[in-house]
Structures are given as structure tokens and as C-alpha cells.
Design a protein around this motif. Structure first.
Motif, mmCIF file in Angstrom:
data_model
loop_
_atom_site.group_PDB
_atom_site.id
_atom_site.type_symbol
_atom_site.label_atom_id
_atom_site.label_comp_id
_atom_site.label_asym_id
_atom_site.label_seq_id
_atom_site.Cartn_x
_atom_site.Cartn_y
_atom_site.Cartn_z
ATOM 1 N N PHE A 284 -34.423 -4.983 55.489
ATOM 2 C CA PHE A 284 -34.916 -4.496 56.776
ATOM 3 C C PHE A 284 -33.827 -3.862 57.625
ATOM 4 C CE2 PHE A 284 -35.513 -5.386 61.322
ATOM 5 C CZ PHE A 284 -36.633 -4.608 61.557
ATOM 6 N N HIS A 285 -32.702 -4.534 57.787
ATOM 7 C CA HIS A 285 -31.668 -4.102 58.728
ATOM 8 C C HIS A 285 -30.684 -3.169 58.047
ATOM 9 C CE1 HIS A 285 -28.357 -5.358 61.829
ATOM 10 N NE2 HIS A 285 -28.757 -4.111 61.974
ATOM 11 N N VAL A 286 -30.657 -1.916 58.492
ATOM 12 C CA VAL A 286 -29.719 -0.921 57.972
ATOM 13 C C VAL A 286 -29.044 -0.248 59.164
ATOM 14 C CG1 VAL A 286 -29.420 1.139 56.540
ATOM 15 C CG2 VAL A 286 -31.200 -0.534 55.970
ATOM 16 N N ARG A 287 -27.732 -0.040 59.049
ATOM 17 C CA ARG A 287 -26.987 0.659 60.076
ATOM 18 C C ARG A 287 -26.612 2.054 59.591
ATOM 19 N NH1 ARG A 287 -27.094 -1.100 65.377
ATOM 20 N NH2 ARG A 287 -27.311 -3.366 65.369
ATOM 21 N N CYS A 288 -26.491 2.978 60.515
ATOM 22 C CA CYS A 288 -26.203 4.366 60.169
ATOM 23 C C CYS A 288 -24.820 4.478 59.535
ATOM 24 C CB CYS A 288 -26.284 5.240 61.415
ATOM 25 S SG CYS A 288 -25.799 6.948 61.138
ATOM 26 N N ALA A 289 -24.756 5.088 58.347
ATOM 27 C CA ALA A 289 -23.501 5.221 57.615
ATOM 28 C C ALA A 289 -22.540 6.179 58.302
ATOM 29 C CB ALA A 289 -23.791 5.694 56.189
ATOM 30 N N VAL A 290 -23.056 7.291 58.803
ATOM 31 C CA VAL A 290 -22.198 8.271 59.459
ATOM 32 C C VAL A 290 -21.673 7.726 60.778
ATOM 33 C CG1 VAL A 290 -22.163 10.558 60.542
ATOM 34 C CG2 VAL A 290 -23.274 10.246 58.332
ATOM 35 N N LEU A 603 -34.760 4.042 47.485
ATOM 36 C CA LEU A 603 -34.098 5.349 47.514
ATOM 37 C C LEU A 603 -34.524 6.174 48.724
ATOM 38 C CD1 LEU A 603 -34.297 6.317 43.723
ATOM 39 C CD2 LEU A 603 -32.335 5.406 44.982
ATOM 40 N N GLY A 604 -35.686 5.872 49.289
ATOM 41 C CA GLY A 604 -36.171 6.608 50.454
ATOM 42 C C GLY A 604 -35.611 6.105 51.773
ATOM 43 N N ILE A 605 -34.769 5.075 51.753
ATOM 44 C CA ILE A 605 -34.199 4.549 52.998
ATOM 45 C C ILE A 605 -33.241 5.574 53.603
ATOM 46 C CG2 ILE A 605 -32.686 2.779 53.979
ATOM 47 C CD1 ILE A 605 -33.758 0.827 51.925
ATOM 48 N N PRO A 606 -33.418 5.946 54.864
ATOM 49 C CA PRO A 606 -32.485 6.884 55.510
ATOM 50 C C PRO A 606 -31.217 6.153 55.946
ATOM 51 C CG PRO A 606 -34.204 6.271 57.043
ATOM 52 C CD PRO A 606 -34.535 5.571 55.752
ATOM 53 N N VAL A 607 -30.208 6.156 55.111
ATOM 54 C CA VAL A 607 -28.975 5.430 55.410
ATOM 55 C C VAL A 607 -28.233 6.061 56.583
ATOM 56 C CG1 VAL A 607 -26.793 4.619 54.415
ATOM 57 C CG2 VAL A 607 -28.839 4.705 53.001
ATOM 58 N N CYS A 608 -28.518 7.309 56.880
ATOM 59 C CA CYS A 608 -27.860 8.014 57.988
ATOM 60 C C CYS A 608 -28.906 8.469 58.990
ATOM 61 C CB CYS A 608 -27.076 9.213 57.455
ATOM 62 S SG CYS A 608 -26.396 10.271 58.741
ATOM 63 N N THR A 609 -28.590 8.334 60.289
ATOM 64 C CA THR A 609 -29.515 8.771 61.340
ATOM 65 C C THR A 609 -29.151 10.123 61.909
ATOM 66 O OG1 THR A 609 -28.238 7.690 63.097
ATOM 67 C CG2 THR A 609 -29.934 6.375 62.006
ATOM 68 N N PHE A 610 -28.004 10.679 61.503
ATOM 69 C CA PHE A 610 -27.555 11.956 62.059
ATOM 70 C C PHE A 610 -27.977 13.110 61.163
ATOM 71 C CE2 PHE A 610 -24.761 9.004 64.179
ATOM 72 C CZ PHE A 610 -24.589 9.549 65.438
ATOM 73 N N THR A 611 -28.197 14.269 61.781
ATOM 74 C CA THR A 611 -28.437 15.484 61.021
ATOM 75 C C THR A 611 -27.108 16.030 60.521
ATOM 76 O OG1 THR A 611 -28.273 16.884 62.991
ATOM 77 C CG2 THR A 611 -30.452 16.022 62.425
ATOM 78 N N SER A 612 -27.178 16.902 59.536
ATOM 79 C CA SER A 612 -25.952 17.471 58.979
ATOM 80 C C SER A 612 -25.175 18.262 60.025
ATOM 81 C CB SER A 612 -26.289 18.370 57.781
ATOM 82 O OG SER A 612 -27.171 19.418 58.172
ATOM 83 N N GLU A 613 -25.897 18.864 60.998
ATOM 84 C CA GLU A 613 -25.229 19.670 62.023
ATOM 85 C C GLU A 613 -24.392 18.822 62.969
ATOM 86 O OE1 GLU A 613 -28.440 19.702 61.442
ATOM 87 O OE2 GLU A 613 -28.905 21.676 60.594
ATOM 88 N N SER A 614 -24.740 17.549 63.131
ATOM 89 C CA SER A 614 -24.035 16.693 64.091
ATOM 90 C C SER A 614 -23.208 15.615 63.421
ATOM 91 C CB SER A 614 -25.053 16.040 65.037
ATOM 92 O OG SER A 614 -25.956 15.236 64.305
ATOM 93 N N ALA A 615 -22.975 15.730 62.120
ATOM 94 C CA ALA A 615 -22.267 14.686 61.380
ATOM 95 C C ALA A 615 -20.841 14.502 61.871
ATOM 96 C CB ALA A 615 -22.275 15.008 59.889
ATOM 97 N N PHE A 616 -20.201 15.577 62.359
ATOM 98 C CA PHE A 616 -18.806 15.504 62.804
ATOM 99 C C PHE A 616 -18.681 15.500 64.326
ATOM 100 C CE2 PHE A 616 -18.466 17.274 58.522
ATOM 101 C CZ PHE A 616 -17.457 16.495 57.987
ATOM 102 N N SER A 617 -19.786 15.390 65.019
ATOM 103 C CA SER A 617 -19.747 15.422 66.474
ATOM 104 C C SER A 617 -19.291 14.082 67.024
ATOM 105 C CB SER A 617 -21.128 15.774 67.034
ATOM 106 O OG SER A 617 -21.148 15.642 68.435
ATOM 107 N N THR A 618 -18.437 14.125 68.061
ATOM 108 C CA THR A 618 -17.990 12.906 68.720
ATOM 109 C C THR A 618 -18.894 12.531 69.886
ATOM 110 O OG1 THR A 618 -16.512 14.180 70.156
ATOM 111 C CG2 THR A 618 -15.591 13.325 68.104
ATOM 112 N N GLY A 619 -19.802 13.407 70.246
ATOM 113 C CA GLY A 619 -20.705 13.141 71.362
ATOM 114 C C GLY A 619 -21.946 12.410 70.917
ATOM 115 N N GLY A 620 -22.716 11.950 71.889
ATOM 116 C CA GLY A 620 -23.972 11.287 71.603
ATOM 117 C C GLY A 620 -25.128 12.252 71.683
ATOM 118 N N ARG A 621 -26.329 11.724 71.582
ATOM 119 C CA ARG A 621 -27.536 12.544 71.667
ATOM 120 C C ARG A 621 -27.989 12.577 73.122
ATOM 121 N NH1 ARG A 621 -27.880 9.069 67.376
ATOM 122 N NH2 ARG A 621 -28.093 9.979 65.311
#
Length: 687
Positions: A284-290, A603-621
Motif C-alpha cells: 500500500f505505502h509507496v513513496r515517490c522515487a524521484v 508493475l502498474g504501481i507509479p513509483v514516481c509522482t513527477f512528470t519527466s519535465e519536472s524530474a530535475f526541478s527543485t521547486g514544488g508544484r
């Protein structure tokens, strides 16, 4: 010399309707028919007939254009409802029915205009392209519509809002039906967005693999929450699960760093109390990898904050003057043989660009020293100790840039992708913590603390996903764990193997109960020799559910155990760049019926919550101020409907320009707009 023409009085024999569009004149001894629309001259002798004249009227562009314009004017003057039929107004009343039908088809006079449909098309356009609701009140848009379709009655932005809400309601029902019919479980992604007014919004997105093993996602909600009220946030999420009726088919939830463990535990406790989660919520509990990579990178950059600022100022100073820049290039040519990769100025909101700046600056540190001799106002240089710290940090950042590039380079990353790279990070941290350099080891210990917190939560999930990759299976776990844990490796390997087996057995039990619940009534032979249906008593069926579970837990069921063992005992699949794990499981699902169900969900679990465009961003949403001004109901409707209609937009693009669409590497649309340091919603949805 053209002969003078003499109009001929219409005789009683000219009864054909074609003469309504021609004037019959006599030029010399020849009778000529002159088209009243384009003035073309055709034969009008008594023996030539009228077929050629009719054919000309069909092809006459001036006649067709004039008649269509007249019909539009007539319709505009006689609007009675929202549906108009241009074919209902007939010109050429003297034409026969057959001639009129053919004439209308050729001239496209049977066009229809549906006001209601056009209104919804306008609303869909606003949703798909993120136009402001007030676009219908813009003078330029009004003029465009007036010239394009005078019959279209423009409405206010309030009516457009109601149309958008209507589309949202219709599409929501479709999504509800889709989620109800998916073959596996659903994994959720929970993000918290900020705003210029310091409000917080919860974005809940469903991820799953459809019947064709294709990754799919649907944004389910975008609602305002207060993260400080942890109980309230947990209740909102649970209520949304119940509203969408997916609480019984939930696999996991991937949280960003805005959610505390208390919120996660509250949600998990609510679901486990009703026995809605598999294996007591093991996945159940997964944290964003990125996100964990960002936290570690922030720790690294903070350690050399002052050195980074100095390097940034040095590069700005050199680039501020053409003379200094030219001198720098001359010295660089002598010292390092060129200026390639030199003077790279970063964008502080993109941490990978900061790495590139620091890495290029290290190459030019000797050039910086020589340049100081020619400029008395030169910015302060770094000491040797500071350059050593920058070098250590660059060696650390290089790994995280490479790993994050892998994650952001895949449009739909499956959960098996992350385990090898995170094991590499784990190994590197072990070595860095043992460094003799005090700065390097102390910084590595801080990084290790953050990484271990993540690994304790997600390590098992990532390991199980890797085991379900036929190229790795348990071999990859054994390979890495022996390096990471040394003499204690076997205990950790057993924990992963036990977790894998327990989860598989849970799926086996669920498969048995599902098969039993959906079974057909038993057919028995009645005393009179006829087949009779024996109904299953619901209470008896419920009482035997516990027995089925007990049987699976206590009996050496070779059929269930052998499926997992068979998969693990078979040789690993050869690794190659063309391998597609979802295609492999789709083909091998009949061979591993239970394991394939488990693979579909894991395999369908989204391990990352960020889009590819914001993977290197230091800011929040952060919501754009214009979006924040929208009312909560229309804000959610526009964001969710934009996501749901995205597939429709892709299909339209493919129909209109299939070749261009096929060449595009990524056709996904981002309903949250562009990323400018912080991930911003588009500013074009102001009501």
C-alpha cells in the motif's frame, strides 16, 4: 468581329426549368444560351437540347456560391430553433425532384448546423487547449465566429462554464465505467499542489494496466485540502476512494513528501479494517522515487552553497564583458586546449544544470587563476580546499543525474525499472560513508539517512517488481544484497522471498474466492432424469470462505506453489534493449495465470509522482494565480476533463496528420502547464 445579339422572346416551348438560369439570344443566325451567373455562352439551337445546360449549372461555381449565400441569409432571418437544415430551402423550384436532388448533392446544399453540438464543441476546445472561459467575450473571437458561422449565437462565460461542467459530468461517468471494468487493481498517485494564495490542492490520479496490458492513467480529483489537518486529509482520500468505488480494488498509493506517515497510517488502517487491501497492505505505502533523489540532492548542494555562489558569480563576471571573455578564451586555449563546456551558467531551479556548471568549472579552475592576473576587479576565487569539496560533490551528483535521467527518459516507467538503480545508489553510499575524507563521509552519512528512510518503506515493493521481471527474478536480489549487506545478506534475501511468496499466496486465495463467487449454479440429475439447477446458499458460501483460506495456508497445494516456483526456477530471460516486460507478461499470462494477475498490479504501481519535465526541478508544484482564481468546482472539472479528453485529442491529431503524429516521441499533454522552476498550471483558464 462579334455579331450583335438580339434577345429572343421566351416561347411557350421553353418550359424547362434550366431557362431560369439562362438567357436565350440570337447572334446572327445562331441561337446562344448565356448563363446568368458566369456569362458563359452555350449552344441554344433547337436540336442541341438542354442536358449540356444542366451540366453547366451543376459545375457553375458562381451559381453555387450565390445560392448558398442566399440560403444562409434566409436561415438567419427565419431562426426558430437551434437546428437548421440548409437543404430545406430549395432554389430552382422549376427543377424536377431528381434534378434538384442531384443539384443539391453536387452543390453541398444539404449542410446542417447544430447549435447545441457547436456549443459543446466550443467547450471541449476550451478544455482541451486550456483556453480561458472568457474567450467567448473577446472581440476577436466574436468577429471570427460571426464571419465563420453567422447562425452561431455566442454565449457568456457563465454558460460556457455550465457546458464544461456538463462535459465533465458525462466524461466522469465514462471513467467510472472504465475503472469498474479493468481486469486488475488500481494504484493511486497522491500529489499536493500549492498556490499563490497559500491554498493546498490534492491531486489524485489512478494508474492501471488495461486489458491489453497498456499503461493508463486518469486524474480522479483535484480538491482543496489542509495538509496541517492530517485526519481531514486522510478522510478526504478515503471518501474519494469510496465515491469512485475503487476502495475494494486498490493496490497501492504513491505519496509525495507533503504527506506525513500519520496520514498514510490513517488511510491504511481504515482500509485494512474492512480487509480491502491485499496481504494487510504490504504494497500500500509507496513513496515517490524521484522525490527522494531531490531531497538527497538538496542535502548535497546545501553543503557547498557558498562555493556554488562564488562559481556562479565568477562566470557572470566573465560573461559581463567582451574583453574579459575574449581574454578568458585565450587563456583557456593555452591552459586546457579549448573552451568547450566552459562557462556554463546554471538555472538554479534545475539542479542538473547546477551539476553541469560545477563540473565545467572544475575543468577551468586553472584558467580562473591565470585570469585573475589580468583583472584587479576579478571576483574572489575558491581555495584548493573549496575546489576539493566541489569535486566531491560533483562525483556524488553525477550518479544522481544519471539515475534521474533514466527515470525521466521513459514515458510510462514500470515499477521494475527502479530496483537496479536504487541498489547502485545503496552501494555507492556504503562506499562513500567509509571514505577517509571527513567532508565526503559526513555528507554521505546525511544522504544515507534520507535514503534508508525511503528504502525501509519501498525496498520490498521495488524488489518484488524486479523479481517479476523475467530478466532478473531472484538472481538480481541475490546479486545486489550480497554486496550491500555482506554477511547478513541471506536474512534480507529470505525476507524478500517470504514477502514475494506471501503476496503470491494472497493472490491465489483471492483468485480461488473470485472463481467460486462467480461460478455457475451446480447442475445435478433430478429424480425424474431431467437436469435441474441446484442454487448455492449464500450463507453456506460465506461460511466456506474461511475454509478456502485455511486450506490454502495449511495444505501443500502443488498447483499454487508450483506456479511461482516454476517461474523462479526457469532460466532468466536474456537482457536486450528490445525487451518489453508488459508484452512478455501479456504473452505468458496463460502460463502463469495467478502470477500474471499479481504482475499486472505490481508493475502498474507509479513509483514516481513527477512528470519527466519536472524530474530535475527543485521547486514544488504551484498553481498559477489565474487558476487559483477559479471556483473549486470548475477548476476540478477543467483539470480532470482535460486529462480524460487527452486521448480524444491524440486520436484527432493522428487522423489529421498521421505521419507527423507517428514521428513524435511523446504525445502526452500536461494539464498542469509548463514547468518554470515550480510546476505551474497554465495561466489560460481564468474564468
Amino acid at each position: 468581329m462579334e455579331l450583335p445579339s438580339t434577345p429572343v422572346v421566351k416561347s411557350s416551348r421553353l418550359k424547362s426549368a434550366v431557362w431560369n438560369d439562362f438567357e436565350r439570344v440570337k447572334k446572327g443566325d445562331v441561337m446562344v444560351a448565356i448563363c446568368k451567373h458566369c456569362k458563359k455562352k452555350l449552344s441554344a439551337s433547337a436540336t442541341s437540347g438542354t442536358s449540356h445546360l444542366k451540366n453547366h449549372l451543376i459545375r457553375c461555381r458562381k451559381r453555387c456560391g450565390r445560392e448558398l449565400t442566399q440560403q444562409v441569409l434566409v436561415v438567419r432571418g427565419n431562426q426558430k430553433d437551434s437546428t437548421f437544415n440548409f437543404g430545406s430551402y430549395q432554389f430552382g423550384q422549376d427543377l424536377s425532384p431528381m434534378e434538384l436532388k442531384f443539384d443539391q448533392e453536387q452543390s453541398r446544399l444539404d449542410l446542417k448546423f447544430d447549435l447545441e453540438r457547436s456549443r459543446l464543441d466550443l467547450a471541449r476546445m476550451i478544455i482541451l487547449h486550456e483556453y480561458p472561459l472568457s474567450i467567448v467575450e473577446h472581440d476577436g473571437f466574436k468577429r471570427f465566429v460571426e464571419n465563420l458561422q453567422p447562425s452561431f449565437k455566442l454565449m457568456s462565460s457563465h454558460i460556457v462554464k455550465s457546458d464544461c461542467l456538463q462535459i465533465y459530468g458525462n466524461e466522469k461517468q465514462k471513467v467510472y465505467q472504465i475503472l469498474d471494468k479493468i481486469p486488475g487493481r488500481i494504484s493511486l498517485k497522491a500529489d499536493v499542489w500549492g498556490s499563490s494564495q497559500e491554498n493546498k490542492f490534492l491531486c489524485l490520479t489512478a494508474h492501471y494496466l488495461d486489458a491489453f496490458w497498456a499503461p493508463q492513467k486518469k486524474i480522479l480529483s483535484f480538491v482543496m485540502v489542509d495538509p496541517n489537518q492530517e485526519f481531514s486529509v486522510a478522510e478526504v482520500i478515503v471518501q474519494l476512494l469510496m465515491d469512485w468505488d475503487i476502495d475494494r480494488k486498490l493496490s497501492s498509493v504513491t505519496f509525495d513528501d507533503n504527506f506525513t506517515n500519520d496520514v498514510v497510517f490513517r488511510i491504511r488502517d481504515r482500509l485494512t479494517q474492512n480487509r480491502l487491501l491485499l496481504n494487510s497492505g504490504q504494497l500500500f505505502h509507496v513513496r515517490c522515487a524521484v522525490n527522494i533523489l531531490k531531497l538527497i540532492v538538496q542535502e548535497i548542494l546545501e553543503a557547498i552553497h557558498e562555493e556554488t555562489h562564488k562559481i556562479r558569480e565568477i562566470i557572470k563576471y566573465i560573461k559581463s564583458s567582451e574583453g574579459i571573455l575574449q581574454k578568458f578564451n585565450e587563456i583557456a586555449q593555452q591552459v586546457i586546449g579549448g573552451t568547450e563546456r566552459c562557462l556554463y551558467l546554471d538555472c538554479p531551479s534545475q539542479w542538473n544544470s547546477t551539476y553541469f556548471m560545477l563540473d565545467s568549472a572544475i575543468m577551468c579552475k586553472d584558467v580562473f587563476r591565470h585570469l585573475q592576473e589580468f583583472s584587479s576587479s576579478y571576483a574572489p576565487l575558491l581555495s584548493d580546499a573549496e575546489w576539493e569539496k566541489v569535486g566531491v560533490v560533483c562525483s556524488y551528483l553525477k550518479l544522481f543525474v544519471e539515475v534521474n535521467t533514466v527515470f525521466s527518459g521513459v514515458k510510462y516507467p514500470t515499477a521494475n525499472l527502479y530496483f537496479p538503480d536504487f541498489c547502485d545508489i545503496n552501494l555507492k553510499l556504503v562506499g562513500w560513508c567509509n571514505s577517509s575524507d571527513l567532508f565526503a563521509s559526513s555528507l554521505a552519512l546525511k544522504m544515507r539517512s534520507k535514503f534508508d528512510a525511503y528504502w525501509s518503506i519501498c525496498g520490498l515493493v521495488l524488489a518484488i517488481a524486479a523479481i517479476l521481471d523475467p530478466r532478473y527474478k531472484m538472481k538480481l536480489v541475490e546479486y545486489y544484497y550480497r554486496q550491500i549487506y555482506g554477511s547478513n545478506a541471506q536474512d534480507y534475501i529470505k525476507d524478500v522471498a517470504s514477502g514475494m511468496k506471501d503476496l503470491h499466496n494472497e493472490y491465489a486465495v483471492c483468485a480461488t474466492l473470485t472463481s467460486f463467487d462467480h461460478g455457475l449454479p451446480c447442475e445435478v440429475q433430478s429424480s425424474n432424469g431431467l437436469n435441474a439447477a441446484l442454487p448455492i446458499d449464500n450463507d453456506s458460501r460465506d461460511r466456506l470462505r474461511g475454509f478456502d483460506k485455511f486450506l490454502n495456508e495449511t495444505t501443500d497445494n502443488q498447483q499454487i506453489i508450483s506456479e511461482l516456483d516454476k517461474y523462479l526456477d526457469e532460466p532468466v530471460f536474456p537482457r536486450n534493449v528490445d525487451f518489453n516486460i508488459l508484452s512478455w507478461w501479456k504473452v505468458n499470462a496463460p502460463k502463469y495465470p495467478i502470477l500474471s494477475i499479481m504482475a499486472r498490479d505490481v508493475l502498474g504501481i507509479p513509483v514516481c509522482t513527477f512528470t519527466s519535465e519536472s524530474a530535475f526541478s527543485t521547486g514544488g508544484r504551484v498553481l498559477d494565480p489565474n487558476r487559483t482564481a477559479l471556483e473549486p468546482d470548475i477548476l476540478q472539472a477543467l483539470i480532470c476533463a482535460h486529462d480524460w479528453l487527452g486521448t480524444e485529442l491524440e486520436d484527432f491529431k493522428f487522423k489529421t496528420s498521421p505521419h507527423k503524429h507517428a514521428l513524435s516521441s511523446d504525445h502526452s499533454t500536461n494539464c498542469f502547464g509548463s514547468n518554470r522552476g515550480s510546476q505551474l498550471l497554465s495561466p489560460y483558464l481564468l474564468g
